[in-house]
Scaffold this motif. Structure first.
Motif, PDB file in Angstrom:
ATOM      1  N   ASP A 252      56.628  16.403  52.373  1.00  0.00           N
ATOM      2  CA  ASP A 252      55.348  15.846  52.521  1.00  0.00           C
ATOM      3  C   ASP A 252      55.565  14.279  52.531  1.00  0.00           C
ATOM      4  N   ASP A 256      53.733  11.911  55.490  1.00  0.00           N
ATOM      5  CA  ASP A 256      52.575  11.065  55.272  1.00  0.00           C
ATOM      6  C   ASP A 256      52.779   9.701  55.540  1.00  0.00           C
ATOM      7  N   THR A 261      48.054   9.020  55.785  1.00  0.00           N
ATOM      8  CA  THR A 261      47.133   9.883  54.987  1.00  0.00           C
ATOM      9  C   THR A 261      45.804  10.324  55.406  1.00  0.00           C
ATOM     10  N   GLU A 262      45.122  11.348  54.839  1.00  0.00           N
ATOM     11  CA  GLU A 262      43.917  11.759  55.336  1.00  0.00           C
ATOM     12  C   GLU A 262      42.968  10.822  54.586  1.00  0.00           C
ATOM     13  N   THR A 290      47.639   4.504  50.456  1.00  0.00           N
ATOM     14  CA  THR A 290      47.207   5.022  51.547  1.00  0.00           C
ATOM     15  C   THR A 290      48.187   4.676  52.729  1.00  0.00           C
TER      16      THR A 290
END
Ligand SMILES: NC(=O)c1ccc[n+]([C@@H]2O[C@H](COP(=O)([O-])OP(=O)(O)OC[C@H]3O[C@@H](n4cnc5c(N)ncnc54)[C@H](O)[C@@H]3O)[C@@H](O)[C@H]2O)c1
Ligand SMILES: O=C(O)C[C@H](O)C(=O)O
Length: 332
Positions: A252, A256, A261-262, A290
């Motif tokens: 993860d 990312d 990141t979303e 982020t």
């Protein structure tokens, strides 16, 4: 198709790597169109076991896996790598704290820092998993002066995933609906798992987790302690430290970092501290970040309560102490 990326996994014959290698090789980290060549480093006595891992990787018949380089030589392992999962280190046993591993493990990260400096790509992204992860990452970075300090990170994603799972279970919602949990500080029992900025998505609308749970006492005690002590709870039950969940968290973290990141979501990573939130500088401190275009940025201006302040200070102090101890061990 893109050129293959060279990715090193250290401790490749160990238990975390056994889960991690499959996740990486099947495309879950660098994307479904990115071929990779895996460099697998372990120590000489483990070369026989590593041979078996190499056989199994071949037998998985994974289309994105364009090559495997098993070795006990850091010069070969780190040559031209773009991503490094530094897993190889001794795990703790029942009754130990992670910092008790410093004397056994920190020298590994000096040697590997030097090898990264000499042989890896200068933009290599390094994730340290081996404990004590934050201080090992700091030492690794110090011995790789030609690589930016921002490229060395430590894993607190397992703690974040644990925190997210605890909150989802408390609210009775799928884990995907919970976001923006923060892990502050050290990957140790002083870490501060913080739900005060977390969100839960219910029927398409985001609500603060604090509002949804309406139990500040639980959030400040049971929740915090459960996450802080989860690694020890797994060791007590399995007699071995977490491996499947650690491999998932490592994948993860790296996914990312590479893919971003979303929007509206942040994740926690141990990164070089610039003193944000009055954390000590020049330690690897876990912050909310982020990520865009391969660069992480600390999320700023989140409110910090007096309760949080005390916990942030305690975990920062522990990181300063570990830094001093690590330097003493290396210079002895
Ligand atoms: N940050 C986290 O959240 C997190 C989570 C779980 C485990 N960990 C840590 O990850 C580390 C690995 O755990 P594991 O369960 O895979 O342990 P393991 O004992 O199963 O495997 C470790 C492997 O590393 C190898 N190794 C030792 N020294 C090495 C060196 N100098 N170079 C290359 N390889 C070397 C060993 O031979 C072994 O194969 C431990 O330190 C553990 O505490 C961290
Ligand atoms: O707790 C450990 O020693 C292993 C790992 O760091 C974990 O959090 O599970």
């Amino acid at each position: 198709m893109a050129e293959p990326l060279r990715v090193v996994v250290t401790g490749a014959a160990g238990q975390i790597a056994y889960s991690l290698l499959y996740i990486v090789a099947k495309g879950d980290v660098f994307g479904p169109n990115q071929p990779i060549i895996l460099h697998l480093l372990d120590i000489p006595p483990m070369m026989g076991v590593l041979e078996g891992v190499v056989m199994e990787l071949a037998d998985c018949a994974l289309p994105l896996l364009h090559g495997v380089v098993p070795t006990d030589d850091p010069a070969v392992a780190f040559k031209d790598v773009t991503a490094a999962f530094l897993v190889g280190a001794m795990p703790r046993k029942q009754g130990m704290e992670r910092k008790d591993l410093l004397s056994a493990n920190v020298k590994i990260f000096k040697v590997q820092g030097e090898a990264l400096d000499k042989y890896a790509k200068k933009d290599v992204k390094v994730l340290v998993v081996g404990n004590p992860a934050n201080t090992n990452a700091l030492i690794c970075s110090r011995y790789a002066p030609s690589i930016p300090k921002e490229n060395f990170t430590a894993m607190t994603r397992l703690d974040q995933n644990r925190a997210q799972a605890q909150i989802a279970a408390k609210l009775g919602v799928p884990v995907r609906q919970v976001s923006n949990l923060i892990i502050w500080g050290n990957h140790s029992s002083t870490q501060f798992p913080d739900a005060s900025h977390a969100l839960v998505n219910i029927n398409g609308a985001n609500t603060a987790v604090v509002e949804a749970i309406k139990d500040a006492a639980w959030l400040n005690s049971v929740f915090v302690e459960t996450v802080q002590k989860r690694g020890a709870a797994v060791i007590n039950a399995r007699k071995m430290s977490s491996a499947m969940s650690a491999a998932k968290a490592a994948s993860d973290h790296m996914r990312d970092w590479f893919l971003g990141t979303e929007d509206g979501r942040f994740v926690s990573m141990g990164v070089i501290s610039d003193g944000s939130y009055c954390a000590p500088k020049d330690v690897i401190f876990s912050f909310p970040v982020t990520i865009k275009c391969g660069k992480w940025k600390i999320v700023q201006e989140l409110g910090i309560t007096d309760f949080a302040r005390k916990l942030l200070d305690a975990t920062g102090k522990e990181l300063e102490e570990e830094r001093q101890e690590a330097i003493q061990i290396i210079e002895a």
